[in-house]
Design a protein around this motif. Structure first.
Motif, PDB file in Angstrom:
ATOM      1  N   UNK A 358       5.463   5.937  -5.897  1.00  0.00           N
ATOM      2  CA  UNK A 358       6.806   5.357  -5.945  1.00  0.00           C
ATOM      3  C   UNK A 358       7.413   5.332  -4.549  1.00  0.00           C
ATOM      4  N   UNK A 359       8.056   4.207  -4.199  1.00  0.00           N
ATOM      5  CA  UNK A 359       8.798   4.053  -2.952  1.00  0.00           C
ATOM      6  C   UNK A 359      10.272   3.928  -3.308  1.00  0.00           C
ATOM      7  N   UNK A 360      11.068   4.921  -2.898  1.00  0.00           N
ATOM      8  CA  UNK A 360      12.487   4.978  -3.259  1.00  0.00           C
ATOM      9  C   UNK A 360      13.335   5.044  -1.999  1.00  0.00           C
ATOM     10  N   UNK A 361      14.391   4.209  -1.941  1.00  0.00           N
ATOM     11  CA  UNK A 361      15.283   4.212  -0.788  1.00  0.00           C
ATOM     12  C   UNK A 361      15.995   5.554  -0.664  1.00  0.00           C
ATOM     13  N   UNK A 362      16.157   6.026   0.592  1.00  0.00           N
ATOM     14  CA  UNK A 362      16.909   7.261   0.825  1.00  0.00           C
ATOM     15  C   UNK A 362      18.400   6.978   0.663  1.00  0.00           C
ATOM     16  N   UNK A 363      19.185   8.046   0.638  1.00  0.00           N
ATOM     17  CA  UNK A 363      20.634   7.903   0.474  1.00  0.00           C
ATOM     18  C   UNK A 363      21.268   7.180   1.657  1.00  0.00           C
ATOM     19  N   UNK A 364      20.654   7.307   2.842  1.00  0.00           N
ATOM     20  CA  UNK A 364      21.208   6.677   4.043  1.00  0.00           C
ATOM     21  C   UNK A 364      20.768   5.233   4.227  1.00  0.00           C
ATOM     22  N   UNK A 365      19.798   4.819   3.453  1.00  0.00           N
ATOM     23  CA  UNK A 365      19.242   3.486   3.649  1.00  0.00           C
ATOM     24  C   UNK A 365      20.198   2.409   3.140  1.00  0.00           C
ATOM     25  N   UNK A 366      20.294   1.342   3.918  1.00  0.00           N
ATOM     26  CA  UNK A 366      21.108   0.194   3.493  1.00  0.00           C
ATOM     27  C   UNK A 366      20.254  -0.914   2.905  1.00  0.00           C
ATOM     28  N   UNK A 367      18.929  -0.763   2.995  1.00  0.00           N
ATOM     29  CA  UNK A 367      18.001  -1.780   2.510  1.00  0.00           C
ATOM     30  C   UNK A 367      16.979  -1.146   1.572  1.00  0.00           C
ATOM     31  N   UNK A 368      16.448  -1.918   0.645  1.00  0.00           N
ATOM     32  CA  UNK A 368      15.455  -1.383  -0.292  1.00  0.00           C
ATOM     33  C   UNK A 368      14.115  -1.145   0.396  1.00  0.00           C
ATOM     34  N   UNK A 369      13.188  -0.432  -0.255  1.00  0.00           N
ATOM     35  CA  UNK A 369      11.861  -0.199   0.341  1.00  0.00           C
ATOM     36  C   UNK A 369      11.076  -1.494   0.496  1.00  0.00           C
ATOM     37  N   UNK A 370      10.030  -1.423   1.296  1.00  0.00           N
ATOM     38  CA  UNK A 370       9.184  -2.582   1.590  1.00  0.00           C
ATOM     39  C   UNK A 370       7.726  -2.145   1.488  1.00  0.00           C
ATOM     40  N   UNK A 371       6.851  -3.057   1.060  1.00  0.00           N
ATOM     41  CA  UNK A 371       5.422  -2.759   0.977  1.00  0.00           C
ATOM     42  C   UNK A 371       4.638  -4.025   1.310  1.00  0.00           C
ATOM     43  N   UNK A 372       3.748  -3.924   2.303  1.00  0.00           N
ATOM     44  CA  UNK A 372       2.963  -5.083   2.752  1.00  0.00           C
ATOM     45  C   UNK A 372       1.606  -5.174   2.064  1.00  0.00           C
ATOM     46  N   UNK A 373       0.927  -4.054   1.961  1.00  0.00           N
ATOM     47  CA  UNK A 373      -0.423  -4.070   1.388  1.00  0.00           C
ATOM     48  C   UNK A 373      -0.786  -2.674   0.906  1.00  0.00           C
ATOM     49  N   UNK A 374      -1.860  -2.615   0.148  1.00  0.00           N
ATOM     50  CA  UNK A 374      -2.238  -1.365  -0.503  1.00  0.00           C
ATOM     51  C   UNK A 374      -3.749  -1.296  -0.649  1.00  0.00           C
ATOM     52  N   UNK A 375      -4.311  -0.098  -0.456  1.00  0.00           N
ATOM     53  CA  UNK A 375      -5.707   0.183  -0.792  1.00  0.00           C
ATOM     54  C   UNK A 375      -5.771   1.485  -1.565  1.00  0.00           C
ATOM     55  N   UNK A 376      -6.575   1.508  -2.616  1.00  0.00           N
ATOM     56  CA  UNK A 376      -6.838   2.722  -3.385  1.00  0.00           C
ATOM     57  C   UNK A 376      -8.344   2.914  -3.472  1.00  0.00           C
ATOM     58  N   UNK A 377      -8.804   4.134  -3.151  1.00  0.00           N
ATOM     59  CA  UNK A 377     -10.221   4.459  -3.208  1.00  0.00           C
ATOM     60  C   UNK A 377     -10.431   5.718  -4.049  1.00  0.00           C
ATOM     61  N   UNK A 378     -11.528   5.756  -4.759  1.00  0.00           N
ATOM     62  CA  UNK A 378     -11.977   7.026  -5.319  1.00  0.00           C
ATOM     63  C   UNK A 378     -12.957   7.637  -4.329  1.00  0.00           C
ATOM     64  N   UNK A 379     -12.983   8.959  -4.289  1.00  0.00           N
ATOM     65  CA  UNK A 379     -13.811   9.667  -3.311  1.00  0.00           C
ATOM     66  C   UNK A 379     -15.155  10.001  -3.940  1.00  0.00           C
TER      67      UNK A 379
END
Length: 899
Positions: A358-379
């Motif tokens: 989860x990406x959650x804005x902090x209390x001081x943030x004036x803008x919402x979170x951002x996400x460009x790309x993602x990778x998930x791997x199993x080890x």
């Protein structure tokens, strides 16, 4: 994967569908392949393409496909059923190679760089090529390690499997394994090299199996890969207009000072998402996929982040990242404008059935979170020990259609082979039955490289030429069968001598041209008079032995009386010490004064008191540990150490020579360890200016581990040391390590106990296991944690508590450097890089396993011993071959919020 909250919709299937459908539709534009390594180091294989067919160049990428004929000798080529071929489908999907014969069929990829990480991609599309309309299920292996299970869902859906793995040799095998659920097949196989520093979590002991790779934001459906991604990763577009807003830029998003550990392409980083509702988080999740080979898989999640908007001075985009409600960084994360950032976990997350990020804005943030790309791997564990390289070379030199590693996995041992397996070293070939195998030509000289060979059956072939004398050098060989060939010449004298002394059975019948010149194959016989000499000598020797035994018996009786007389007055104190009198000398205080020359030279200091240098009457040098009146350790600790050391004996534990309990004086007399404590060598100093080599450090670590293993497993009941640290590991003149200082030793009540409860925490800060500090409950895993800290000190040369500039534990110090894959940045610089990088990786990985937060995740000391032996063998291989591995680049991303 799940989409964003609040509805948390599952989109894993949609992701997979998009990935596979996109590849099926766009393969003609995006797939590229080489048959041989080019200047990019790529290998791309169209499996099932006839050997006679010319390779072809992909129109979009200008990269070449080639037939798989040069990579494998088994299997049959098939074309996909015409009904499944569409105009937009890439050419590489039109055919497959199928493997109806053999349990394991392997592709061999050669001309690789040892120590480098590679991405391996295998592709599959059934397309009812066999007309049976029964999609199969089978396994993939990389080298001797299980990779994944290929589960073909239907005839029309392509399947893509990827792994990032470190290669330890100049070649690698990818094997298809028949599990009894259909005939294995393959459509394509690709290999892509990664430069040093990329994906540092993939090392000699673990690989990364792709679960998902997404490019957030684009709505045009374009897949990003080569040439936009020079590493040819497949980035699938992911867009949900009802829940995410797209942010994009046409400006280039740059690497962070060339220290990016992942180098996500700018084309991927130029788009991003934010939640439609500014107060909502961005969320995604996945379910664990346990299997028989890995019942509790671990996962690595990498978030690629960059700010794409030039924000005014009064605006702030800052957010927290949590994995299963665990906060990654309490400071929050602020992506930099047009620079690539990454947030990821370095330690695989285990023991969860469901994972939520989860990406959650902090209390001081004036803008919402951002996400460009993602990778998930199993080890994926990749530490499986292969067959000895010399044995593999020798076996593969024989003309026979074998696949994969000769001895491993054990259920795939090559037909006709017998192997011997050890826990800590490579398997080796002990038996080879090549009878009736159609062999021709000369007997291969490569057989001489099979040093552990016990029997060799070459009967009923068409071998010609002479018998090589080198075979007689195989000291373990007990049976050699050459029957039924066309061999000529004579039998080498070395083999004749072996048959004469009975150490070898040699069969060579039905070779018409062998031994055709009279006595050239006759076994020499011993002369008869030699036995006469034996008969004459035996009675004389017997008489001499009897006389010597009588003299020895008389001397023992005399000495026994003298010793008893000397010891009797000293042993009339308390009965507490009677158990120590059998094997250990009891000193008086005055004797210790004489032994130490009035305690003249101090050679050590501990919680018990000072340690003095001394010499016994016969000149034996000893170390005398005298209890100080200010010591926190009292009579009980003294008695515990003395009584325990009187009972336990191991080459990697300091030996007790004697003890003193004279009035209030208490002392222990140990064997002298001339090179002092390990920590003095790791830190350097006036008396220790020479740096320990990596080979010496590995030996010291292994010696120490074996000492602890003995306490844990060799004693009944098991013993816990409780104060494992580098100052309690002593070295002798040969730099052999021994565990010392047993004053805090704690025994289990029985070998069935799971823990020991204590009234207070004892030990040394920085070495104490967290669960012992919290619960006062000891287990063997408490020592394992302490030993993990010792291992980190050995590899880094740093103390367990550093001033960096504030006091920092070595565990945190190491983790910070490993975040960016900068292992050379944590290795003791005094070793000047003279080490095998894979050995260092495995050693560090072993240390990190030992310091896992929960005892259940830590290995036993027996397992640690095995892992350290593997580290030692990796270093030995480097020294023997004089060929080092590539090392990870120094540097790191100072703005990367990684854990």
């Amino acid at each position: 994967m799940e989409g964003p909250s609040p509805r948390a919709k599952t989109v894993a299937n949609k992701w997979l569908f998009l990935l596979l459908l996109g590849l099926a539709a766009a393969a003609g534009r995006f797939l590229q392949a080489h048959g041989q390594l080019d200047n990019l180091g790529f290998i791309s294989i169209d499996c099932g393409l006839p050997e006679s067919a010319a390779g072809y160049v992909d129109n979009a990428t200008k990269l070449r496909f080639t037939s798989d004929a040069g990579f494998i000798d088994s299997g049959i080529n098939y074309n996909m059923s015409a009904e499944y071929i569409t105009p937009s489908m890439g050419r590489s999907w039109h055919n497959v190679r199928s493997f109806a014969a053999g349990a394991r069929n392997c592709y061999t990829l050669q001309s690789l760089v040892a120590g480098l990480r590679y991405l391996i991609r295998a592709t599959f599309m059934y397309g009812n090529y066999d007309g049976l309309n029964r999609p199969p299920v089978f396994d993939l292996h990389v080298s001797v390690n299980y990779w994944t299970t290929v589960n073909i869902s239907d005839a029309n859906t392509p399947e893509i499997y990827e792994i990032i793995t470190a290669v330890l040799a100049d070649s690698l095998q990818v094997c298809l394994v028949n599990t009894g659920s259909g005939t294995p097949f393959i459509s394509g196989l690709n290999l892509r090299p990664f430069k040093n520093g990329l994906y540092p979590m993939a090392n000699a002991t673990q690989g990364l199996v792709l679960v998902a790779r997404a490019n957030f934001g684009p709505t045009d459906g374009v897949i990003v890969r080569f040439p936009d991604d020079p590493h040819d990763r497949i980035w699938m577009p992911m867009s949900r207009p009802t829940e995410w807003l797209e942010i994009s830029t046409t400006k280039k998003v740059q690497n962070m000072e060339d220290a990016d550990s992942f180098e996500a392409p700018s084309a991927v980083m130029q788009t991003a998402i934010t939640p439609v509702k500014a107060t909502s988080p961005i969320e995604f999740s996945w379910d664990a996929q346990p299997n028989v080979n890995d019942p509790s898989p671990g996962y690595i999640c990498i978030l690629h982040l960059s700010e794409l908007q030039l924000l005014p001075s009064n605006a702030l985009r800052q957010f927290y990242i949590t994995l299963n409600a665990e906060l990654w960084d309490p400071r929050g994360f602020t992506p930099q404008y047009l620079y690539k950032n990454a947030a990821y976990n370095t330690d695989p997350q285990h023991a969860f059935r469901h994972y939520n990020v989860s990406l959650n804005a902090t209390a001081n943030s004036t803008l919402p979170p951002i996400l460009n790309a993602l990778e998930v791997f199993s080890v994926l564990p990749t530490s499986g020990i292969t067959t000895a390289a010399s044995d593999v070379s020798a076996i593969t030199a024989v003309s026979k259609n074998w696949m994969g590693d000769p001895c491993l996995p054990k259920n795939f041992v090559w037909k006709g082979l017998d192997c011997i397996y050890a826990v800590s070293r490579p398997a080796s070939v002990t038996g080879l039955n090549l009878s009736s195998s159609g062999l021709s030509g000369n007997v291969s000289p490569s057989f001489a490289s099979l040093k552990g060979l016990q029997y060799l059956d070459l009967s009923l072939n068409n071998l010609t030429g002479t018998i090589p004398d080198t075979i007689s050098q195989l000291s373990s060989l007990t049976l050699l069968d050459l029957t039924g060939n066309n061999l000529s010449g004579t039998i080498p004298s070395g083999l004749l001598k072996r048959t004469q002394d009975g150490s070898l059975t040699l069969r060579y019948g039905n070779n018409p041209n062998l031994c055709s010149n009279g006595n050239s194959c006759q076994i020499l016989h011993k002369k008869k008079h030699s036995m006469v000499a034996v008969y004459a000598i035996v009675p004389i020797v017997a008489v001499v032995v009897i006389v010597l035994l009588l003299v020895l018996l008389i001397c023992m009786r005399i000495n026994k009386g003298i010793i008893s007389k000397n010891l009797t007055p000293r042993n009339r104190t308390t009965s507490v010490h009677t158990s120590l009198q059998v094997n250990n000398r009891r000193f008086t205080y005055n004797e210790l004064v004489a032994v130490t020359s009035d305690f003249q030279r101090v050679i050590g200091q501990g919680g018990f008191g000072e340690v003095y240098n001394g010499f016994l009457e016969d000149g034996t040098q000893v170390a005398v540990k005298l209890r100080s009146e200010y010591s926190d350790q009292g009579v009980q600790e003294f008695l515990a150490e003395a009584q325990t050391l009187a009972k336990i004996h191991h080459k990697n534990l300091v030996s007790l020579i004697g003890y003193c309990k004279d009035m209030d004086y208490m002392a222990l007399v140990y064997e002298y360890m001339s090179e002092g404590a390990l920590h003095e060598h790791l830190r350097g100093g006036e008396n220790n200016t020479r740096c320990l080599t990596w080979k010496e450090r590995l030996r010291i670590a292994l010696d120490s581990a074996q000492g602890l293993e003995y306490l844990h497993k060799g004693c009944n009941p098991p013993l816990i040391h409780r104060d494992v640290k580098t100052s309690n590991i002593l070295l002798n003149a040969k730099l052999e390590a021994k565990i010392a200082d047993f004053g805090l030793l704690k025994a289990f009540n029985s070998d069935r106990d799971t823990h020991v409860s204590t009234a207070r925490v004892v030990g040394t800060r920085g070495y104490i296991a967290p669960e012992y500090e919290a619960t006062l409950q000891l287990t063997n895993k408490s020592d394992v944690f302490s030993f993990g800290v010792v291992l980190l000190e050995i590899v880094t040369g740093q103390p367990h508590i550093l001033n960096d500039p504030e006091p920092t534990g070595i565990v945190l110090w190491v983790r910070r450097r490993l975040v960016s894959g900068n292992i050379e940045g944590m290795v003791d610089p005094r070793m000047c890089g003279d080490h095998d990088i894979n050995s260092v990786w495995k050693f560090t990985d072993t240390a990190l396993k030992c310091i896992s937060q929960t005892p259940e995740e830590r290995p036993t000391m027996k397992e640690v011993v095995v892992l350290l032996k593997e580290c030692r063998e990796l270093e030995a291989a480097r020294v023997n071959s004089a060929a080092g591995y590539y090392t990870a680049e120094s540097g790191g991303n100072p703005n990367s919020n990684a854990i």
